[in-house]
Design a protein around this motif. Sequence first.
Motif, short mmCIF file in Angstrom:
data_model
loop_
_atom_site.label_atom_id
_atom_site.label_comp_id
_atom_site.label_asym_id
_atom_site.label_seq_id
_atom_site.Cartn_x
_atom_site.Cartn_y
_atom_site.Cartn_z
N ARG A 1 0.84 -1.20 0.00
CA ARG A 1 0.00 0.00 0.00
C ARG A 1 0.87 1.25 0.00
O ARG A 1 2.04 1.21 0.36
CB ARG A 1 -0.90 -0.01 1.22
N ARG A 2 0.26 2.35 -0.37
CA ARG A 2 0.99 3.60 -0.51
C ARG A 2 1.69 4.01 0.79
O ARG A 2 2.85 4.43 0.78
CB ARG A 2 0.03 4.69 -0.97
N TRP A 3 1.01 3.90 1.92
CA TRP A 3 1.61 4.31 3.19
C TRP A 3 2.76 3.39 3.57
O TRP A 3 3.72 3.82 4.21
CB TRP A 3 0.57 4.40 4.31
N GLU A 4 2.67 2.11 3.17
CA GLU A 4 3.77 1.18 3.45
C GLU A 4 5.00 1.54 2.61
O GLU A 4 6.13 1.50 3.10
CB GLU A 4 3.34 -0.25 3.18
N GLN B 1 5.65 4.50 1.52
CA GLN B 1 6.13 5.75 2.11
C GLN B 1 7.09 5.46 3.28
O GLN B 1 8.14 6.08 3.40
CB GLN B 1 4.95 6.60 2.59
N THR B 2 6.73 4.49 4.10
CA THR B 2 7.58 4.11 5.23
C THR B 2 8.90 3.53 4.74
O THR B 2 9.97 3.85 5.27
CB THR B 2 6.85 3.09 6.13
#
Length: 84
Positions: free
Chosen positions: A38-41, A43-44
């Motif tokens: 996912r996008r937030w993953e 990003q991390t």
Amino acid sequence: MPDPSQSRAADHERLALGLDNVVAARDRLDAGRRAGVRRWEEQTLRADLLAALESYAAAITATGAPLSYRMRAEIDLYRQLGGA
């Protein structure tokens, strides 16, 4: 007075560890992209890579060596992507 060869050995060790951390962070980001995280993953993972790059850059500059244009550009890119 400190032994210059010990100082060089310590610098080499810090640089090697920094490079290992960058390679590992890149590998995790690439694996995450291939897995379709996912996008937030992602990003991390990008933030982790940016932290590793900045740490490695600090180790390079601490030795008195110049930071390459490519390294500065990559750090800037990940900063602009919101890694930090």
